[in-house]
Design a protein around this motif. Structure first.
Motif, PDB file in Angstrom:
ATOM      1  N   ALA A   1       1.127  -1.334   0.039  1.00  0.00           N
ATOM      2  CA  ALA A   1      -0.082   0.035  -0.078  1.00  0.00           C
ATOM      3  C   ALA A   1       0.955   1.298  -0.158  1.00  0.00           C
ATOM      4  O   ALA A   1       1.856   1.155   0.157  1.00  0.00           O
ATOM      5  N   PHE A   2       0.746   2.328  -0.506  1.00  0.00           N
ATOM      6  CA  PHE A   2       1.028   3.383  -0.504  1.00  0.00           C
ATOM      7  C   PHE A   2       0.353   4.829   0.104  1.00  0.00           C
ATOM      8  O   PHE A   2      -0.983   4.819   0.456  1.00  0.00           O
ATOM      9  N   VAL A   3       0.775   5.568   0.901  1.00  0.00           N
ATOM     10  CA  VAL A   3      -0.063   6.512   1.974  1.00  0.00           C
ATOM     11  C   VAL A   3       0.726   8.082   0.602  1.00  0.00           C
ATOM     12  O   VAL A   3       1.972   7.638   1.103  1.00  0.00           O
ATOM     13  N   PHE A   4      -0.117   8.792   1.028  1.00  0.00           N
ATOM     14  CA  PHE A   4      -0.186  10.232   0.386  1.00  0.00           C
ATOM     15  C   PHE A   4      -0.355  11.369   1.247  1.00  0.00           C
ATOM     16  O   PHE A   4      -1.753  11.290   2.028  1.00  0.00           O
ATOM     17  N   ASN A  22      -4.656  15.558   5.372  1.00  0.00           N
ATOM     18  CA  ASN A  22      -4.679  14.054   4.835  1.00  0.00           C
ATOM     19  C   ASN A  22      -3.986  13.590   4.662  1.00  0.00           C
ATOM     20  O   ASN A  22      -2.986  13.670   4.343  1.00  0.00           O
ATOM     21  N   ASN A  23      -4.306  12.382   5.496  1.00  0.00           N
ATOM     22  CA  ASN A  23      -3.600  11.012   5.278  1.00  0.00           C
ATOM     23  C   ASN A  23      -5.140  10.018   3.524  1.00  0.00           C
ATOM     24  O   ASN A  23      -5.923   9.904   3.139  1.00  0.00           O
ATOM     25  N   MET A  24      -4.650   9.997   2.339  1.00  0.00           N
ATOM     26  CA  MET A  24      -4.709   8.946   1.160  1.00  0.00           C
ATOM     27  C   MET A  24      -4.186   7.260   1.641  1.00  0.00           C
ATOM     28  O   MET A  24      -2.943   7.826   0.971  1.00  0.00           O
ATOM     29  N   ASN A  25      -4.638   6.872   1.389  1.00  0.00           N
ATOM     30  CA  ASN A  25      -4.223   5.405   1.586  1.00  0.00           C
ATOM     31  C   ASN A  25      -4.282   4.839   0.306  1.00  0.00           C
ATOM     32  O   ASN A  25      -5.628   4.391   0.086  1.00  0.00           O
ATOM     33  N   SER A 122      -0.454   4.014   8.882  1.00  0.00           N
ATOM     34  CA  SER A 122       0.533   4.356   7.910  1.00  0.00           C
ATOM     35  C   SER A 122       1.900   5.263   8.913  1.00  0.00           C
ATOM     36  O   SER A 122       1.978   5.383   9.658  1.00  0.00           O
ATOM     37  N   PHE A 123       3.320   4.645   8.229  1.00  0.00           N
ATOM     38  CA  PHE A 123       3.999   5.425   8.070  1.00  0.00           C
ATOM     39  C   PHE A 123       5.045   5.895   7.478  1.00  0.00           C
ATOM     40  O   PHE A 123       4.706   5.843   6.271  1.00  0.00           O
TER      41      PHE A 123
END
Length: 129
Positions: A1-4, A22-25, A122-123
């Motif tokens: 997974a990726f987090v922005f 704002n966290n977008m996973n 998320s890290f």
């Protein structure tokens, strides 16, 4: 997974800040997932040194689309969200800072019920300027 991870940090005093986070996973593979939260909150800094740990929290809104739940027609959720973050800021006395942190957030499906909750952790590594 990726987090922005995007955040605006307004330091009001040396020990506290107001935040917009704002966290977008996004997860790819056999089952696709998109989990996003927009939170208003704050941070507490226990010290004011060059290397500073912090603890933050916020509340706001969130949305999730998750292919794991396609069979049960529950693949879409929108509602209230909350989150917490823990991390360390390096070079806090500089205009450009390095931040390392862990964020966890959750959203509850629907504005009237808290029966279903979707969470994501998320890290992240960020550059603050």
């Amino acid at each position: 997974a990726f987090v922005f991870h995007y955040a605006r940090i307004f330091e009001v005093i040396p020990q506290a800040a107001i935040t917009i986070v704002n966290n977008m996973n996004m997860s790819f593979g056999d089952e696709w997932e998109w989990h996003e939260t927009f939170l208003l909150g704050g941070r507490f800094f226990p010290s004011t040194g060059t290397i500073t740990p912090f603890l933050g929290a916020g509340i706001g809104l969130g949305i999730q689309i998750d292919d794991h739940y396609n069979d049960s027609d529950e693949s879409f959720a929108i509602g209230l969200a909350g989150g917490a973050e823990l991390g360390v800021i390096f070079f806090r006395n500089s205009a450009t800072q390095l931040e390392v942190g862990f964020a966890w957030d959750a959203l509850w499906d629907g504005f009237e019920s808290f029966d279903r909750r979707f969470g994501a952790g998320s890290f992240y590594i960020a550059i603050n300027y």
